[in-house]
Design an enzyme around this catalytic site. Structure first.
Site: not given
Length: 698
Positions: A399, A515, A528
């Site tokens: 990630h 979230y 993001t």
């Protein structure tokens, strides 16, 4: 989240009688380093742009062209006969450097939006206390912290992204598997071939075609709303990238090129070349090479079979083992072959796929992609391509280097190329005849001592306990998709998010901090931002639904208010006016300055018990979905963020269906992924029923 360094500051005192500055060496150092890194990346891009622009020309040919051009300018002669001007008119202008920088919001605006977001989660006394903390922070501490962020926003390309990458990802010391890495599924309603090696031949050939387009900057930017180009910088590290473990922090190692892939099969590691000389291997050649690996009867070397468990366990343990056992000799050479590969390929002996008649099959497929057996994925690579025995595929992606839409862009291109451009024979093999004279893939050689084998086993046990604790429930929601939702005159994402709030309240009997990931890629090097989906408007709707005494008209009105609020919050997040990234950066500056902030400490410690993400699709139109409705991927998923919470990803897959991936932990007595999935189903149907829209999409 890792805590930022404490700073040792020196200060000039500002008084009303003169100019006053409060400066910190440590904070300024990190602002300065962010800017330096931004400029380094710009220079590298300029250099690569020049090299790509003149390839395959040589420096000598550049000099000849320059001399001829300069000479012709003195003679007032266009030696290109107008060709250069014509090309300039036709070439698209570069957009990356023209993207705006992410703005730093006003502290007062961020505080106001934060307080608004927590109001439905706090009682009056708790909210009043939080208001006091926020006001004290806004008046006393925030102005000083904000100055550093504004300074960084002037100097660096993006005031968030480098800190986000470092502190959220690279400084994390817990295992990547489940906690950070995520997975992506294959097409699930059609199958092009059952031949494992043939599928890999086409897919890997398509991947390197994509990499070539990426290197030549031939990939068009994704357009937000069809008109605004999105930043593409995350794509730069898609290939040839590995996360290298360190004691305190990891680093991302990215190479400009790599001509091989690393392959794992039955406990053995192989190096497979992608090129013969300068020529990219054809799909049929790659099929032959993978079949050679599948047919290889040699056993694993001592310690080799579970070696990749080191990448699935704790980062400190892996860093120490890497230094102690892999810094010299054949172990170093073999490890470099993996870490310097374009990507990693795992050949599994098991078969997984989605059978619509067997709902559990999708969850088992997802579990195999999320963690496998804990030692048959190299979790440090930018991505692992996972191949099952029946030809089904999937990805496990690290990630830190990029977010899910980036790998999704690659995957759409690859699956579309496989299905509509490369094709297979009637027997499921790649088209064309392979070259049998190609040298076979080579086994990597290891010398793993007993002490290292003990560390490998320890990491495996840590990873296995983590994997065994993950409950994953994946399902296809069939009654409707975005076709019906649009008839309700609302955003499909808002529709699903409000349904998740209703489902969560039915599941847990309370609301929680929620979230939802949104993109800030309309800005340079944007990644993001968080949309806080649990709002006063959504909770009002949920409470009215639970009471059961309201008319459908009243409920529809409450729903539309909640949907409108959600859409507005999503727009704010995408346009740089979110809450959480600003507060995150203020928190880091406070740590650099050695400033204590009770408000920021409390905000940054709040658990996200419902973490959600919508999976994008159709970023590339490789085919007409109306003509090929079964060419659907099922999206992907991730592990739970909180020990007593849920992770939910969903893909609104066209007009008629939605795929959900729900994760939780068996060790939590408060969560149950399948139970929550059933609540989601019912919530979607109950909301749709309010609008009394005929389910023509059933």
């Amino acid at each position: 989240m890792a805590e930022a360094h404490q700073a040792v500051a020196f200060q000039f005192t500002v008084t009303p009688d003169g100019v006053d500055f409060r400066l910190s060496r440590e904070a300024l150092k990190h602002v300065y380093l962010s800017g330096i890194n931004s400029w380094k990346k710009r220079l590298i891009r300029i250099k690569n742009g020049i090299l790509r622009g003149v390839y395959p020309g040589s420096p000598t040919s550049w000099l000849v062209v320059i001399m001829a051009t300069v000479g012709s300018s003195f003679c007032n002669v266009d030696i290109s006969l107008g060709l250069v001007s014509c090309i300039q008119r036709c070439l698209p202008q570069g957009f990356q450097t023209s993207l705006p920088k992410l703005p730093v919001p006003r502290v007062s605006a961020t505080i106001q939006r934060y307080l608004e977001s927590v109001r439905p989660l706090l009682d009056d006394e708790e909210y009043y206390r939080m208001e006091l903390l926020a006001k004290e922070f806004q008046d006393k501490t925030a102005p000083r912290l904000q100055k550093y962020l504004v300074l960084k926003s002037w100097w660096a390309s993006n005031y968030v992204s480098d800190w986000w990458e470092e502190y959220i990802y690279l400084r994390g010391r817990s295992p990547l598997m489940v906690n950070s890495n995520y997975y992506v599924m294959d097409l699930v309603l059609i199958k092009n071939t059952d031949v494992q090696a043939a599928r890999l031949g086409n897919i890997i050939h398509a991947m390197i075609m994509y990499r070539r387009k990426l290197d030549r900057e031939e990939i068009k930017p994704v357009m937000a709303l069809g008109i605004v180009p999105m930043c593409s910088y995350q794509m730069e590290r898609m290939f040839n990238t590995t996360r290298i473990p360190g004691k305190d922090t990891d680093v991302l190692q990215h190479l400009s090129d790599s001509r091989h892939v690393a392959v794992y099969h039955k406990g053995r590691f192989f190096k497979l070349w992608l090129y013969e000389g300068a020529r990219l291997l054809k799909p049929q050649d790659l099929e032959m090479q993978f079949q050679r690996i599948l047919d290889d009867p040699s056993p694993p070397q001592p310690g080799e079979e579970k070696l990749a468990a080191l990448t699935a366990g704790g980062r400190v343990e892996w860093a120490q083992a890497r230094q102690a056992f892999f810094s010299s000799g054949k172990n170093k050479a073999a490890l470099e072959a993996i870490e310097r590969a374009a990507f990693f390929v795992a050949l599994d002996e098991e078969s997984y796929s989605y059978d619509p008649e067997d709902e559990a099959s999708l969850s088992l497929y997802g579990k195999a992609l999320l963690h496998g057996n804990c030692y048959n994925r190299w979790f440090d690579k930018s991505f692992t391509l996972i191949s099952f025995k029946n030809g089904q595929l999937g990805l496990n992606a690290e990630h830190a280097w990029a977010d899910a839409p980036i790998i999704g862009h690659l995957w759409e291109f690859v699956l579309g190329t496989d299905s509509f451009h490369l094709g297979y024979t009637e027997t499921g093999h790649c088209l064309g005849k392979p070259n049998p004279a190609l040298a076979p893939p080579t086994r990597l050689q290891w010398d793993i001592p007993k002490q290292c084998q003990a560390v490998i086993e320890s990491s495996y046990q840590v990873a296995k306990a983590l994997a065994d604790d993950v409950e994953l429930y994946c399902f296809q929601f069939l009654p409707f998709g975005k076709g019906l939702i649009k008839k309700c005159r609302t955003s499909p994402d808002a529709f699903v998010q409000i349904a998740l709030q209703l489902a969560h309240f039915r599941d847990r009997g309370k609301f929680c901090l929620t979230y939802e990931a949104s993109m800030t890629r309309m800005f340079r090097e944007g990644r993001t931002e968080t949309v806080r989906s649990c709002t006063s408007e959504s909770t009002a709707f949920v409470q009215a639904m639970m009471e059961g005494s309201h008319t459908k008209a009243d409920l529809r009105d409450l729903f539309q208010k909640a949907a409108k609020k959600h859409q507005n919050m999503y727009r704010l997040a995408m346009t740089g006016a979110g809450i959480d990234r600003h507060l995150f950066c203020l928190y880091l500056v406070s740590k650099y300055l050695g400033v204590s902030s009770p408000f920021l400490a409390e905000v940054l410690s709040e658990p996200w018990r419902l973490s959600t993400s919508q999976i994008p699709q159709s970023q590339i139109r490789m085919f007409d979905p109306e003509q090929h409705p079964n060419h659907l991927g099922a999206g992907g998923g991730f592990g739970p963020v909180a020990d007593d919470g849920y992770g939910v990803s969903y893909m609104i897959a066209g007009e008629n269906t939605i795929f959900f991936h729900i994760s939780s932990k068996f060790s939590s007595s408060e969560t149950n992924a399948q139970r929550f999935g059933n609540h989601i189903r019912k919530a979607l149907l109950d909301i749709a029923d309010l609008f009394q829209v005929p389910k023509a999409y059933s």
